[in-house]
Design a protein around this motif. Structure first.
Motif, mmCIF file in Angstrom:
data_model
loop_
_atom_site.group_PDB
_atom_site.id
_atom_site.type_symbol
_atom_site.label_atom_id
_atom_site.label_comp_id
_atom_site.label_asym_id
_atom_site.label_seq_id
_atom_site.Cartn_x
_atom_site.Cartn_y
_atom_site.Cartn_z
ATOM 1 N N ILE A 78 29.841 -7.040 58.093
ATOM 2 C CA ILE A 78 29.998 -8.493 58.172
ATOM 3 C C ILE A 78 31.461 -8.825 57.930
ATOM 4 O O ILE A 78 32.044 -8.451 56.910
ATOM 5 C CB ILE A 78 29.089 -9.207 57.164
ATOM 6 C CG1 ILE A 78 27.620 -8.856 57.462
ATOM 7 C CG2 ILE A 78 29.309 -10.717 57.222
ATOM 8 C CD1 ILE A 78 26.626 -9.475 56.503
ATOM 9 N N MET B 154 18.708 -11.105 62.635
ATOM 10 C CA MET B 154 19.579 -10.331 63.516
ATOM 11 C C MET B 154 19.248 -8.862 63.338
ATOM 12 O O MET B 154 19.180 -8.371 62.209
ATOM 13 C CB MET B 154 21.055 -10.562 63.178
ATOM 14 C CG MET B 154 21.556 -11.955 63.436
ATOM 15 S SD MET B 154 23.323 -12.074 63.019
ATOM 16 C CE MET B 154 23.654 -13.764 63.551
ATOM 17 N N ASP C 75 33.502 -13.711 66.384
ATOM 18 C CA ASP C 75 34.107 -14.544 65.348
ATOM 19 C C ASP C 75 33.783 -16.018 65.568
ATOM 20 O O ASP C 75 33.559 -16.469 66.699
ATOM 21 C CB ASP C 75 35.634 -14.394 65.376
ATOM 22 C CG ASP C 75 36.101 -12.970 65.138
ATOM 23 O OD1 ASP C 75 35.345 -12.181 64.533
ATOM 24 O OD2 ASP C 75 37.226 -12.654 65.563
ATOM 25 N N ILE D 94 19.118 -9.936 57.829
ATOM 26 C CA ILE D 94 20.197 -9.395 58.641
ATOM 27 C C ILE D 94 20.174 -7.872 58.589
ATOM 28 O O ILE D 94 20.269 -7.274 57.505
ATOM 29 C CB ILE D 94 21.566 -9.909 58.142
ATOM 30 C CG1 ILE D 94 21.563 -11.438 58.004
ATOM 31 C CG2 ILE D 94 22.680 -9.424 59.044
ATOM 32 C CD1 ILE D 94 21.337 -12.183 59.300
ATOM 33 N N THR E 104 32.014 -16.507 60.730
ATOM 34 C CA THR E 104 30.790 -16.950 61.395
ATOM 35 C C THR E 104 29.854 -17.554 60.357
ATOM 36 O O THR E 104 29.806 -17.096 59.215
ATOM 37 C CB THR E 104 30.136 -15.763 62.131
ATOM 38 O OG1 THR E 104 30.842 -15.565 63.365
ATOM 39 C CG2 THR E 104 28.674 -15.999 62.442
ATOM 40 N N ILE F 108 29.005 -8.138 62.702
ATOM 41 C CA ILE F 108 29.173 -9.590 62.740
ATOM 42 C C ILE F 108 30.636 -9.901 62.465
ATOM 43 O O ILE F 108 31.227 -9.357 61.526
ATOM 44 C CB ILE F 108 28.261 -10.276 61.703
ATOM 45 C CG1 ILE F 108 26.794 -9.942 61.998
ATOM 46 C CG2 ILE F 108 28.488 -11.789 61.689
ATOM 47 C CD1 ILE F 108 25.834 -10.351 60.901
ATOM 48 N N ILE G 206 25.954 -18.379 59.437
ATOM 49 C CA ILE G 206 24.586 -17.976 59.755
ATOM 50 C C ILE G 206 23.654 -18.772 58.854
ATOM 51 O O ILE G 206 23.646 -18.595 57.635
ATOM 52 C CB ILE G 206 24.399 -16.458 59.546
ATOM 53 C CG1 ILE G 206 25.360 -15.690 60.473
ATOM 54 C CG2 ILE G 206 22.957 -16.047 59.796
ATOM 55 C CD1 ILE G 206 25.411 -14.203 60.205
ATOM 56 N N GLU H 3 26.261 -6.902 68.449
ATOM 57 C CA GLU H 3 27.565 -7.428 68.037
ATOM 58 C C GLU H 3 27.615 -8.944 68.191
ATOM 59 O O GLU H 3 27.265 -9.491 69.239
ATOM 60 C CB GLU H 3 28.665 -6.778 68.871
ATOM 61 C CG GLU H 3 30.063 -7.073 68.397
ATOM 62 C CD GLU H 3 31.103 -6.214 69.111
ATOM 63 O OE1 GLU H 3 32.221 -6.093 68.590
ATOM 64 O OE2 GLU H 3 30.780 -5.671 70.185
ATOM 65 N N ILE H 4 28.062 -9.617 67.140
ATOM 66 C CA ILE H 4 28.277 -11.068 67.138
ATOM 67 C C ILE H 4 29.742 -11.305 66.851
ATOM 68 O O ILE H 4 30.314 -10.690 65.940
ATOM 69 C CB ILE H 4 27.382 -11.775 66.091
ATOM 70 C CG1 ILE H 4 25.903 -11.685 66.490
ATOM 71 C CG2 ILE H 4 27.761 -13.247 65.963
ATOM 72 C CD1 ILE H 4 25.193 -10.474 65.996
ATOM 73 N N THR I 230 32.718 -14.844 56.558
ATOM 74 C CA THR I 230 31.404 -15.241 57.093
ATOM 75 C C THR I 230 30.519 -15.739 55.950
ATOM 76 O O THR I 230 30.553 -15.209 54.842
ATOM 77 C CB THR I 230 30.750 -14.064 57.833
ATOM 78 O OG1 THR I 230 31.430 -13.896 59.089
ATOM 79 C CG2 THR I 230 29.274 -14.295 58.096
ATOM 80 N N THR J 146 25.248 -2.307 58.610
ATOM 81 C CA THR J 146 25.664 -3.655 58.984
ATOM 82 C C THR J 146 27.048 -3.949 58.432
ATOM 83 O O THR J 146 27.299 -3.766 57.237
ATOM 84 C CB THR J 146 24.666 -4.699 58.443
ATOM 85 O OG1 THR J 146 23.376 -4.459 59.030
ATOM 86 C CG2 THR J 146 25.109 -6.109 58.776
ATOM 87 N N CYS K 53 31.375 -18.028 65.104
ATOM 88 C CA CYS K 53 30.118 -18.477 65.703
ATOM 89 C C CYS K 53 29.344 -19.346 64.703
ATOM 90 O O CYS K 53 29.545 -19.249 63.490
ATOM 91 C CB CYS K 53 29.260 -17.291 66.116
ATOM 92 S SG CYS K 53 29.977 -16.289 67.439
#
Length: 264
Positions: free
Chosen positions: A52, A94, A109, A64, A86, A82, A88, A106-107, A56, A50, A111
């Motif tokens: 990040i 996720m 910017d 996650i 963002t 991510i 969360i 994929e997530i 974020t 992962t 968000c």
């Protein structure tokens, strides 16, 4: 300077950027990368391969990067990425991708992923997307930039939602939603265009008027939806809003389209 609470468990193999804050009772796995300025407030678990992005912020009890909820998953190496800045919120889940779906979730910017939302394996979520409380994305969902998905809404696997669309709360989305569309209901129907969103983002007034006329032609004209979209492509001129919609309709998809009630 990185801040690490004494109760946090961070694997030595994790990559931790500058200025990261890891709060009480967080767990960070060996293949995790936290960009500069990431904040894990408390009780956050980040596992798997992962990444990040910088800035974020993740709130308590988010899970996650754990294995996807797919019975075909066999432990292969897949990723969750991510973007930057963002947010969360609490209890968000996720999952990374699967080999059959490309191996990447994929997530983007900037968000906002609100309380209890779920992003399943192999999803692609654009920039500036808002998932309101308990919104759920099934596997392989594609969400364009600036989309808002209302609270308690479920999006069926493989559905596409075009950029700048608005999905009302408590909806069931099992068909593709065009860019700039506004959909609501169980099962959802297209209720018109997201005119409020278009105006908030300062889209040219003349382009919005053209899109409204194109919307009517798409769903009330002769022939099939694809035929009407192809005709509009030839007459759209330099109106990028119309071109976004017709390109979305004419692209490959595994789903039908969300349409207005009574449309052909």
């Amino acid at each position: 300077m990185t801040t690490l609470h004494s109760t946090a468990v961070v694997d030595p193999g994790a990559t931790i950027g500058a200025g990261v804050e890891i709060g009480p009772f967080c767990v960070v796995g060996p293949n995790v990368t936290l960009g500069d300025g990431v904040v894990l407030t408390s009780h956050v678990v980040v596992e798997g391969h992962t990444d990040i992005g910088p800035g974020t912020r993740i709130f308590p009890f988010a899970s996650i990067g754990h294995a996807p909820q797919d019975l075909k998953f066999g432990g292969e190496v897949t990723r969750l990425v991510i973007g930057a800045k963002t947010v969360i919120r609490e209890h968000v889940t996720m999952n990374p991708g699967t080999a059959g779906g490309g191996g990447l979730t994929e997530i983007g910017d900037n968000c906002l992923i609100m309380v209890g939302a779920h992003v399943a394996h192999d999803c692609r979520v654009g920039n500036n997307v808002i998932l309101v409380n308990n919104a759920t994305l099934g596997g392989h969902v594609v969400i364009g930039d600036h989309v808002i998905v209302g609270g308690l809404t479920a999006v069926h696997q493989f559905v596409r939602i075009g950029k700048h669309a608005m999905i009302g709360g408590m909806s069931g989305i099992e068909t593709d939603v065009i860019p700039y569309g506004s959909a609501i209901g169980n099962r959802a129907y297209l209720g018109g265009l997201n005119l409020v969103g278009l105006r908030r983002r300062n889209m040219p007034r003349e382009d919005i008027h053209g899109l409204r006329a194109a919307y009517k032609a798409l769903f009330e004209g002769e022939g099939t939806l694809s035929e009407r979209a192809a005709t509009l492509r030839e007459t759209a001129g330099d109106n990028t809003l119309i071109r976004d919609v017709v390109d979305f309709i004419l692209a490959d998809s595994d789903r039908n389209f969300c349409t207005p009630r009574g449309a052909r």
